[in-house]
Design a protein around this motif. Structure first.
Motif, PDB file in Angstrom:
ATOM      1  N   SER A  26       0.849  -1.190   0.000  1.00  7.61           N
ATOM      2  CA  SER A  26       0.000   0.000   0.000  1.00  7.61           C
ATOM      3  C   SER A  26       0.886   1.240   0.000  1.00  7.61           C
ATOM      4  N   VAL A  27       0.363   2.303  -0.573  1.00  3.16           N
ATOM      5  CA  VAL A  27       1.059   3.593  -0.610  1.00  3.16           C
ATOM      6  C   VAL A  27       0.534   4.434   0.539  1.00  3.16           C
ATOM      7  N   ARG A  28       1.455   4.981   1.327  1.00  2.03           N
ATOM      8  CA  ARG A  28       1.003   5.837   2.424  1.00  2.03           C
ATOM      9  C   ARG A  28       0.356   7.107   1.867  1.00  2.03           C
ATOM     10  N   LYS A  29      -0.601   7.630   2.630  1.00  2.56           N
ATOM     11  CA  LYS A  29      -1.312   8.833   2.178  1.00  2.56           C
ATOM     12  C   LYS A  29      -0.320   9.979   1.995  1.00  2.56           C
ATOM     13  N   HIS A  30      -0.499  10.721   0.931  1.00  2.00           N
ATOM     14  CA  HIS A  30       0.375  11.860   0.698  1.00  2.00           C
ATOM     15  C   HIS A  30      -0.376  12.898  -0.122  1.00  2.00           C
ATOM     16  N   LEU A  31      -0.008  14.176   0.106  1.00  2.00           N
ATOM     17  CA  LEU A  31      -0.563  15.236  -0.737  1.00  2.00           C
ATOM     18  C   LEU A  31       0.252  15.352  -2.002  1.00  2.00           C
ATOM     19  N   PHE A  32       1.585  15.312  -1.814  1.00  2.00           N
ATOM     20  CA  PHE A  32       2.494  15.402  -2.951  1.00  2.00           C
ATOM     21  C   PHE A  32       3.468  14.234  -2.865  1.00  2.00           C
ATOM     22  N   PRO A  33       3.633  13.502  -3.945  1.00  2.00           N
ATOM     23  CA  PRO A  33       4.533  12.351  -3.891  1.00  2.00           C
ATOM     24  C   PRO A  33       6.004  12.761  -3.860  1.00  2.00           C
ATOM     25  N   SER A  34       6.820  11.987  -3.159  1.00  2.79           N
ATOM     26  CA  SER A  34       8.272  12.216  -3.166  1.00  2.79           C
ATOM     27  C   SER A  34       8.833  11.801  -4.533  1.00  2.79           C
ATOM     28  N   GLN A  35      10.078  12.175  -4.764  1.00  2.00           N
ATOM     29  CA  GLN A  35      10.729  11.793  -6.025  1.00  2.00           C
ATOM     30  C   GLN A  35      10.798  10.282  -6.165  1.00  2.00           C
ATOM     31  N   ASN A  36      11.129   9.603  -5.056  1.00  2.00           N
ATOM     32  CA  ASN A  36      11.221   8.145  -5.118  1.00  2.00           C
ATOM     33  C   ASN A  36       9.873   7.519  -5.442  1.00  2.00           C
ATOM     34  N   LEU A  37       8.833   8.080  -4.859  1.00  4.73           N
ATOM     35  CA  LEU A  37       7.500   7.533  -5.115  1.00  4.73           C
ATOM     36  C   LEU A  37       7.120   7.713  -6.585  1.00  4.73           C
TER      37      LEU A  37
ATOM     38  N   CYS B 258       9.348  -8.424  -6.925  1.00 11.43           N
ATOM     39  CA  CYS B 258      10.777  -8.228  -7.189  1.00 11.43           C
ATOM     40  C   CYS B 258      11.445  -7.435  -6.082  1.00 11.43           C
ATOM     41  N   GLY B 259      10.677  -6.637  -5.337  1.00 11.41           N
ATOM     42  CA  GLY B 259      11.223  -5.882  -4.214  1.00 11.41           C
ATOM     43  C   GLY B 259      11.793  -4.525  -4.574  1.00 11.41           C
ATOM     44  N   THR B 260      11.759  -4.150  -5.843  1.00  6.33           N
ATOM     45  CA  THR B 260      12.331  -2.865  -6.249  1.00  6.33           C
ATOM     46  C   THR B 260      11.687  -1.698  -5.507  1.00  6.33           C
ATOM     47  N   CYS B 261      10.372  -1.697  -5.430  1.00  3.81           N
ATOM     48  CA  CYS B 261       9.681  -0.580  -4.780  1.00  3.81           C
ATOM     49  C   CYS B 261       9.987  -0.549  -3.282  1.00  3.81           C
ATOM     50  N   ASN B 262      10.219  -1.736  -2.697  1.00  2.00           N
ATOM     51  CA  ASN B 262      10.538  -1.788  -1.276  1.00  2.00           C
ATOM     52  C   ASN B 262      11.919  -1.206  -1.024  1.00  2.00           C
ATOM     53  N   VAL B 263      12.853  -1.412  -1.959  1.00  2.00           N
ATOM     54  CA  VAL B 263      14.189  -0.834  -1.829  1.00  2.00           C
ATOM     55  C   VAL B 263      14.106   0.688  -1.931  1.00  2.00           C
ATOM     56  N   LEU B 264      13.298   1.186  -2.858  1.00  2.48           N
ATOM     57  CA  LEU B 264      13.223   2.628  -3.077  1.00  2.48           C
ATOM     58  C   LEU B 264      12.386   3.354  -2.018  1.00  2.48           C
ATOM     59  N   CYS B 265      11.306   2.734  -1.581  1.00  6.77           N
ATOM     60  CA  CYS B 265      10.336   3.481  -0.757  1.00  6.77           C
ATOM     61  C   CYS B 265       9.937   2.790   0.540  1.00  6.77           C
ATOM     62  N   GLY B 266      10.514   1.634   0.849  1.00  6.40           N
ATOM     63  CA  GLY B 266      10.189   0.970   2.103  1.00  6.40           C
ATOM     64  C   GLY B 266      11.395   1.018   3.014  1.00  6.40           C
ATOM     65  N   PRO B 267      11.403   0.365   4.166  1.00  6.63           N
ATOM     66  CA  PRO B 267      10.205  -0.106   4.839  1.00  6.63           C
ATOM     67  C   PRO B 267       9.493   0.991   5.638  1.00  6.63           C
ATOM     68  N   ASP B 268      10.200   2.067   5.986  1.00  5.26           N
ATOM     69  CA  ASP B 268       9.515   3.131   6.736  1.00  5.26           C
ATOM     70  C   ASP B 268       9.320   4.365   5.875  1.00  5.26           C
ATOM     71  N   GLY B 269       9.268   4.166   4.571  1.00  6.82           N
ATOM     72  CA  GLY B 269       9.124   5.278   3.657  1.00  6.82           C
ATOM     73  C   GLY B 269       7.706   5.436   3.157  1.00  6.82           C
ATOM     74  N   ASP B 270       7.589   5.598   1.849  1.00  6.53           N
ATOM     75  CA  ASP B 270       6.302   5.959   1.258  1.00  6.53           C
ATOM     76  C   ASP B 270       5.352   4.789   1.056  1.00  6.53           C
TER      77      ASP B 270
END
Ligand code: SF4
Length: 92
Positions: A22-33, A63-75
């Motif tokens: 799931s994507v955490r709630k955000h008003l504006f996405p970060s660059q990584n997101l 594949c875990g790519t999104c987890n590397v870029l935006c997890g585990p305590d990220g977006d």
């Protein structure tokens, strides 16, 4: 042979109502997101009409790519699908 042709051979068993990412709630996405809309090989991430990043995790290759870029305590919040669900790779 194109990678899309190979991906087409995989099967994906959806666990209804229990998306494993799931994507955490955000008003504006970060660059990584925002980058996830480009780098996810299964094209699970998209921008909605408010320029927020959303995910439809059906078809995720785990594949875990999104987890590397935006997890585990990220977006995003990322877990493996529970047993029996998710991607079924076809080898050969
Ligand atoms: Fe896409 Fe890989 Fe993340 Fe699944 S784990 S959503 S395939 S980047």
């Amino acid at each position: 042979r194109r990678v899309e042709d190979k991906l087409y051979q995989n099967r994906y068993l959806v666990d209804p109502g229990r998306p494993h990412i799931s994507v955490r709630k955000h008003l504006f996405p970060s660059q990584n997101l925002i980058a996830l809309t480009q780098v996810c090989p299964a094209k699970c991430y998209q921008l909605n009409d408010r320029r927020q990043v959303i995910i439809v995790s059906d078809g995720c290759l785990e594949c875990g790519t999104c987890n590397v870029l935006c997890g585990p305590d990220g977006d995003i919040k990322w877990t493996y699908p529970q047993g029996g669900f998710g991607v079924l790779f076809k080898f050969g």
